[in-house]
Design a protein around this motif. Sequence first.
Motif, short mmCIF file in Angstrom:
data_model
loop_
_atom_site.label_atom_id
_atom_site.label_comp_id
_atom_site.label_asym_id
_atom_site.label_seq_id
_atom_site.Cartn_x
_atom_site.Cartn_y
_atom_site.Cartn_z
N TRP A 111 0.81 -1.22 0.00
CA TRP A 111 0.00 0.00 0.00
C TRP A 111 0.84 1.27 0.00
O TRP A 111 0.32 2.37 -0.18
N LEU A 112 2.14 1.16 0.19
CA LEU A 112 3.00 2.35 0.30
C LEU A 112 3.35 2.88 -1.08
O LEU A 112 3.92 2.18 -1.90
N ARG A 113 3.00 4.13 -1.32
CA ARG A 113 3.33 4.77 -2.60
C ARG A 113 4.75 5.31 -2.50
O ARG A 113 5.03 6.19 -1.71
N ARG A 114 5.61 4.78 -3.31
CA ARG A 114 7.01 5.18 -3.31
C ARG A 114 7.25 6.27 -4.34
O ARG A 114 6.58 6.34 -5.36
N VAL A 115 8.22 7.15 -4.07
CA VAL A 115 8.62 8.19 -5.01
C VAL A 115 10.14 8.17 -5.13
O VAL A 115 10.84 7.66 -4.26
N LYS A 116 10.63 8.76 -6.22
CA LYS A 116 12.07 8.80 -6.45
C LYS A 116 12.77 9.48 -5.28
O LYS A 116 12.33 10.52 -4.80
N GLY A 117 13.84 8.87 -4.82
CA GLY A 117 14.65 9.47 -3.77
C GLY A 117 14.23 9.11 -2.36
O GLY A 117 14.88 9.51 -1.40
N ASP A 118 13.15 8.35 -2.19
CA ASP A 118 12.75 7.97 -0.84
C ASP A 118 13.57 6.76 -0.38
O ASP A 118 14.36 6.21 -1.14
N ALA A 119 13.40 6.38 0.87
CA ALA A 119 14.11 5.22 1.41
C ALA A 119 13.19 4.47 2.36
O ALA A 119 12.47 5.07 3.15
N VAL A 120 13.22 3.15 2.26
CA VAL A 120 12.45 2.29 3.16
C VAL A 120 13.40 1.25 3.72
O VAL A 120 14.18 0.65 3.00
N SER A 121 13.34 1.06 5.03
CA SER A 121 14.15 0.03 5.65
C SER A 121 13.30 -0.73 6.66
O SER A 121 12.41 -0.17 7.28
N VAL A 122 13.58 -2.02 6.80
CA VAL A 122 12.85 -2.84 7.77
C VAL A 122 13.44 -2.60 9.15
O VAL A 122 14.64 -2.72 9.35
N VAL A 123 12.58 -2.24 10.09
CA VAL A 123 12.99 -2.02 11.47
C VAL A 123 12.84 -3.32 12.26
O VAL A 123 13.68 -3.67 13.07
N ASP A 124 11.74 -4.03 12.01
CA ASP A 124 11.48 -5.29 12.70
C ASP A 124 10.69 -6.20 11.77
O ASP A 124 9.73 -5.77 11.15
N ASN A 125 11.11 -7.44 11.67
CA ASN A 125 10.48 -8.38 10.75
C ASN A 125 9.48 -9.30 11.48
O ASN A 125 9.56 -10.51 11.38
N ALA A 126 8.57 -8.70 12.23
CA ALA A 126 7.48 -9.39 12.94
C ALA A 126 7.97 -10.27 14.08
O ALA A 126 7.26 -11.16 14.52
N GLU A 127 9.16 -10.01 14.59
CA GLU A 127 9.64 -10.75 15.75
C GLU A 127 9.39 -9.98 17.04
O GLU A 127 9.19 -10.58 18.08
N GLY A 128 9.42 -8.66 16.97
CA GLY A 128 9.32 -7.88 18.20
C GLY A 128 8.33 -6.74 18.15
O GLY A 128 8.36 -5.86 19.00
N THR A 129 7.42 -6.73 17.16
CA THR A 129 6.39 -5.70 17.11
C THR A 129 5.06 -6.35 16.77
O THR A 129 5.01 -7.38 16.09
N ALA A 130 3.98 -5.73 17.26
CA ALA A 130 2.64 -6.26 17.00
C ALA A 130 1.64 -5.12 17.06
O ALA A 130 1.90 -4.07 17.64
N VAL A 131 0.49 -5.33 16.45
CA VAL A 131 -0.62 -4.38 16.53
C VAL A 131 -1.75 -5.04 17.28
O VAL A 131 -1.92 -6.25 17.26
N LEU A 132 -2.53 -4.21 17.97
CA LEU A 132 -3.63 -4.72 18.78
C LEU A 132 -4.95 -4.25 18.22
O LEU A 132 -5.07 -3.21 17.70
#
Length: 154
Positions: A133-154
Amino acid sequence: MATTVIVGSGIIGIATAYYLSEHQPGWSIHVVDASTELFASASGYAGGFVARDWFPPELASLGALSFEEHERLAKKYDGHEKWAYAKSVTVNYEPPRRKANGPGGEDWLREGGSRADLVAEKRDVEDGNSPSWLRRVKGDAVSVVDNAEGTAVL
C-alpha cells in the motif's frame, strides 16, 4: 474479602482489574470512569502498537515483559480473531528531500504547482521492504525495522 476501586477504565485500569481478578480471587473489584462512552480517551485513540525492545535500558525488561504478556494473552484468548492482534513487520519510511516553493514542496499550491506532479514521480519498487500500500517516489528510502519478531498491533 478485600475491595479494590480502580479509577479509570482505559487500558491500564482494565489490565489492573484483569490481573487482580486472576491473582486475587474473591476480591471485589470496581472500575470507575468519568466518561459515559467507551474508548473516549487516550486508550481509545491509541494506535494499538506494542514493541519488545524499543525502550531505554532502564525500561527494557518491563517493555519485553509487556510485549510477551500481550502475545501470551492473544494466544490464550484467540486475540487474532477477538481483537485483531497480529505480529507486525515494521518499516521506516524517509521521504526524499524536496525543494521549497516547487511542485512537490510546501508551497506547491501557492506557486501554481500540482499534486499530480508528485504522482508522476511514483515508481514501482520491488525491494521486498515496502508494504504493497505504500506509494514510493524517487529518492525515498524504506528500511525494515522489525520483521514481525518484536512488534505487533492490537
